[in-house]
Design a protein around this motif. Structure first.
Motif, short mmCIF file in Angstrom:
data_model
loop_
_atom_site.label_atom_id
_atom_site.label_comp_id
_atom_site.label_asym_id
_atom_site.label_seq_id
_atom_site.Cartn_x
_atom_site.Cartn_y
_atom_site.Cartn_z
N GLN A 1 0.84 -1.20 0.00
CA GLN A 1 0.00 0.00 0.00
C GLN A 1 0.87 1.25 0.00
O GLN A 1 1.81 1.37 0.79
N THR A 2 0.53 2.19 -0.88
CA THR A 2 1.39 3.36 -1.09
C THR A 2 1.05 4.55 -0.20
O THR A 2 1.83 5.50 -0.12
N ASP A 3 -0.11 4.53 0.45
CA ASP A 3 -0.55 5.67 1.27
C ASP A 3 -1.77 5.24 2.07
O ASP A 3 -2.25 4.11 1.90
N ARG A 4 -2.24 6.13 2.94
CA ARG A 4 -3.50 5.84 3.63
C ARG A 4 -4.62 5.67 2.61
O ARG A 4 -4.65 6.33 1.58
N TYR A 5 -5.55 4.78 2.93
CA TYR A 5 -6.58 4.36 1.98
C TYR A 5 -7.39 5.54 1.45
O TYR A 5 -7.71 5.60 0.25
N ARG A 6 -7.71 6.50 2.30
CA ARG A 6 -8.57 7.61 1.90
C ARG A 6 -7.82 8.73 1.18
O ARG A 6 -8.45 9.68 0.72
N ASN A 7 -6.51 8.63 1.08
CA ASN A 7 -5.74 9.68 0.42
C ASN A 7 -5.75 9.50 -1.09
O ASN A 7 -5.54 8.39 -1.61
N GLY B 1 -4.78 9.09 -4.79
CA GLY B 1 -3.61 8.48 -5.40
C GLY B 1 -3.14 7.20 -4.74
O GLY B 1 -2.25 6.52 -5.27
N MET B 2 -3.71 6.84 -3.60
CA MET B 2 -3.33 5.60 -2.92
C MET B 2 -3.53 4.40 -3.85
O MET B 2 -4.53 4.31 -4.56
N VAL B 3 -2.56 3.49 -3.84
CA VAL B 3 -2.67 2.23 -4.57
C VAL B 3 -2.48 1.08 -3.60
O VAL B 3 -1.47 1.02 -2.90
#
Length: 275
Positions: free
Chosen positions: A114-120, A122-124
């Motif tokens: 996971q590249t970022d928090r889910y709600r952000n 651009g997250m993958v």
């Protein structure tokens, strides 16, 4: 998410004996496709619920490795237990046979990059499986969820499944499919509990049947899916079968019920969706 039906009691009548035989064969093939999709949908729904529940927990803990999880037999490890280092690899380990609070027996691992928090935006989130099984059904393939940001006023996600396969305990591959979906989060996005969530879903699914024929399904009217309802509430799916008929499934007008209609060769019948 995909979707689908276990269909029973469908009869198509024509005046020609040959046509009756053809219709019966086409109907049985349509039933097989929808039954297999129903199995796949049930499996992926269990996976989604496990991941969503655990993700909400670790997000609330700011991505520190949790000492306690919702299901006591699940171990969650995060390679970067902080809020600043991305991407992260998050492993859900169901050691042995883990019976969850929902009564499902899970084993093996779900691995998430996971590249970022889910709600952000651009997250993958890329999901793969390591010897993972649900109630003895082995799951393989790659599922990718991408946060596309806000589109037309709603948080929107693309969802793809590549080489998704489900194998029975006896070794029979019952589902092999690829899917491309877009989910618009139209209700419940402002809260951190899932049972007020409502989505509109569009996209396609394709794959072979058990006898090797290829099918392709397209959502021709967005599916209305609510977390507090076990059935699809509204929408239409058109399925094209290799050397076979075009099948239209209509899930109704928005009520939370199991009733849908299926149309094959101009003949329409009411069916019940699987529980």
């Amino acid at each position: 998410m995909g979707l689908m039906l276990a269909i029973a009691g469908i009869s198509l009548f024509t005046s020609c004996k040959k046509d009756r035989a053809n219709n019966s064969e086409e109907t049985e093939l349509a039933i097989e496709i929808q039954s297999n999709n129903a199995e796949a949908t049930k499996v992926y729904d269990i996976i989604n619920n496990e991941i969503d529940d655990a993700s909400a927990l670790i997000d609330s803990l700011n991505y520190v490795n949790p000492t306690k999880t919702l299901d006591s037999c699940v171990t969650i490890t995060i390679n970067h237990p902080d809020t600043t280092t991305w991407p992260k690899i998050i492993i859900y380990d169901f050691s042995g046979n883990c019976t969850t609070e929902n009564g499902n027996v899970l084993s093996g691992q779900i691995v998430i990059n996971q590249t970022d928090r889910y709600r952000n935006d651009g997250m993958v989130r890329t999901i793969t499986f390591n010897g993972f099984a649900i109630n003895g059904y082995m799951v393989t393939g790659t599922k990718t969820i991408t946060n596309l940001g806000t589109i037309s006023g709603f948080k929107t996600f693309s969802v793809s499944i590549v080489d998704g396969a489900i194998t029975t305990p006896t070794g029979e591959v019952i589902v092999t499919r690829n899917a491309q979906r877009v989910r618009s989060w139209i209700e419940g996005e402002s809260t951190h509990q899932k049972y007020d969530d409502v989505y509109l879903i569009t996209g396609t699914t394709s794959g072979p049947t058990r006898n090797g024929k290829v099918f392709s399904s397209t959502i021709t009217e967005p599916l209305l899916v609510a977390k507090n309802c076990r059935w699809i509430k509204r929408g239409k799916i058109t399925t094209t079968i290799e050397n076979g008929p075009v099948v239209l499934i209509d899930f109704g007008n928005g009520d939370c019920d199991r009733i849908a209609t299926i149309t094959i060769n101009g003949n329409t019948r009411t069916v019940n969706m699987r529980n």
